[in-house]
Design an enzyme around this catalytic site. Structure first.
Site, PDB file in Angstrom:
ATOM      1  N   ASP A 121      87.412  32.990  21.711  1.00 50.78           N
ATOM      2  CA  ASP A 121      87.676  31.854  20.821  1.00 50.78           C
ATOM      3  C   ASP A 121      86.709  30.743  21.240  1.00 50.78           C
ATOM      4  OD1 ASP A 121      88.556  29.595  19.531  1.00 50.78           O
ATOM      5  OD2 ASP A 121      90.638  29.714  20.222  1.00 50.78           O
ATOM      6  N   LYS A 137      84.181  21.419  14.643  1.00 54.24           N
ATOM      7  CA  LYS A 137      83.746  20.672  15.835  1.00 54.24           C
ATOM      8  C   LYS A 137      82.213  20.672  15.906  1.00 54.24           C
ATOM      9  CE  LYS A 137      88.032  22.333  17.699  1.00 54.24           C
ATOM     10  NZ  LYS A 137      88.927  21.191  17.500  1.00 54.24           N
ATOM     11  N   TRP A 167      95.359  26.738  23.746  1.00 56.03           N
ATOM     12  CA  TRP A 167      94.840  27.560  22.651  1.00 56.03           C
ATOM     13  C   TRP A 167      94.935  29.044  22.944  1.00 56.03           C
ATOM     14  CZ3 TRP A 167      95.359  25.386  18.374  1.00 56.03           C
ATOM     15  CH2 TRP A 167      95.218  24.011  18.272  1.00 56.03           C
TER      16      TRP A 167
END
Ligand code: PMP
Length: 359
Positions: free
Chosen positions: A171, A195, A102
């Site tokens: 992030d 999530k 990511w």
């Protein structure tokens, strides 16, 4: 109906209470004669949900007064563009710690906007550990980017890098609201909701107000300032996702807030890591112990055939979503906030029994 224990990495399990409340008020929201998702985003019914969710999120995460909470679309992936476009509008360089896929993807997008200085790259160790200090950040960089939790590789920052005066951009897509974080040490936090926070479609950005003042010539939607000035109502926000987000926050508050969440998350992670560690010749967790994620636990078995057997057995016992990401294989257990401790207990027992039978 028997609900499964859903260990998927995202979209992922949500609290049953939240789903039931949403179902109960879906067709006629609080007696207004329509669903909230049919109501105008400029009307008072939606606006109340919008503003209360911002207030509740601010309270639960401990967001200081000099920060703004923004609701955006485009997933966390759009932030890979918006962050550099906004924060590098003047200073054309930023620092990146590449600790998994990511942060690597975010760095690739930032490179299209300005200069990216990779201060750490864990690719050589297959992203199984995190650096412990000793990094040289550029004091003139526009920001330093990290992913607090790498969802695919299962590494999670337990300490925050000291970037001095340079804003830290985090992030937090896969661990936001899972533990206390010093928001005041960060310049900007972003997270896709799917999530720990709610359904896909909403991305939450927490930004320090001074970072809104960096001049740019971006189109309206791409500029953070637009959304901050308009209280995230510049255009139609993802109203359904925000409504569920509010229910998730209410559930979190009722269940001990961040303190309760943190305690349960630690308990759940320990159950799974213990199952891995008591069978070291059988289960192998590639991540260095001190960098292990409490949200996404990755491990392998001696063969792919055994992995398939374990996953099949888990499925028969009502536990799903345990296959590792296609890029690295193995197994992955995602233990987001809404996964009950019972789910982790059941999986931990199943893993231990399975290993006993096979060793
Ligand atoms: N960052 C992290 C840490 C993620 O886990 C993900 C998605 N799994 C993303 C970014 C991308 O998020 P989205 O799919 O919302 O664009």
């Amino acid at each position: 109906m028997s609900r499964k224990f859903n260990f998927s990495a995202g979209p992922s399990t949500l609290p049953l209470e939240v789903l039931e409340q949403a179902k109960a008020e879906f067709v006629d929201f609080k007696g207004i004669g329509m669903s909230l998702i049919e109501a105008s985003h400029r009307g008072k019914d939606y606006e109340q949900v919008h503003n209360e969710s911002i207030a509740l999120f601010t309270e639960l995460l401990g967001i200081p007064k000099n920060y703004k909470v923004l609701y955006l679309g485009g997933g966390a992936t759009l932030q890979f563009s918006m962050v550099p476009l906004n924060l590098m509008a003047q200073n054309k360089s930023c620092d990146f710690m590449v600790t998994g896929i990511w942060s690597k993807k975010a760095a690739a997008d930032a490179k299209k906007v300005g200069k990216v200085n990779v201060v750490y790259d864990g690719a050589a160790e297959k992203f199984t550990s995190l650096p412990k200090g000793g990094l040289k950040f550029d004091p003139n960089a526009a920001y330093v980017h990290i992913a607090s939790n790498e969802t695919i590789h299962g590494v999670q920052f337990q300490q925050w890098p000291d970037t001095g005066k340079v804003p830290l951009v985090v992030d937090m897509s896969s661990d936001i609201m899972s533990r206390p974080v010093p928001v005041e040490k960060m310049g900007l936090i972003f997270a896709g909701a799917q999530k720990n926070l709610g359904p896909a479609g909403l991305t939450v950005v927490v930004i320090r107000e001074d970072l809104l003042e960096i001049p740019n010539d971006l189109t309206a939607y791409l500029g953070y300032k637009t959304h901050a000035t308009e209280n995230s109502l510049y255009n139609t926000p993802p109203v359904f996702a925000i409504y569920i987000f509010k229910l998730v926050l209410e559930w979190a508050k009722k269940n001990g807030g961040l303190k309760g969440i943190t305690e349960r998350n630690e308990q759940k992670a320990k159950l799974i890591y213990d199952a891995i560690d008591v069978c070291p010749g059988f289960y192998k967790g590639p991540v260095q112990k001190e960098d292990r994620s409490k949200m996404n636990i990755v491990f392998t078995l001696p063969s792919e055939a055994l992995e398939t057997e374990l996953l099949d057995l888990a499925k028969k016992s009502g536990m799903v979503g345990l296959k590792g990401h296609r890029s690295i294989g193995g197994c992955r257990v995602s233990l987001y906030n809404a996964m009950p401790v019972e789910g982790a207990k059941a999986l931990s027992e199943l893993m231990k029994d399975f290993a006993k039978k096979k060793v």
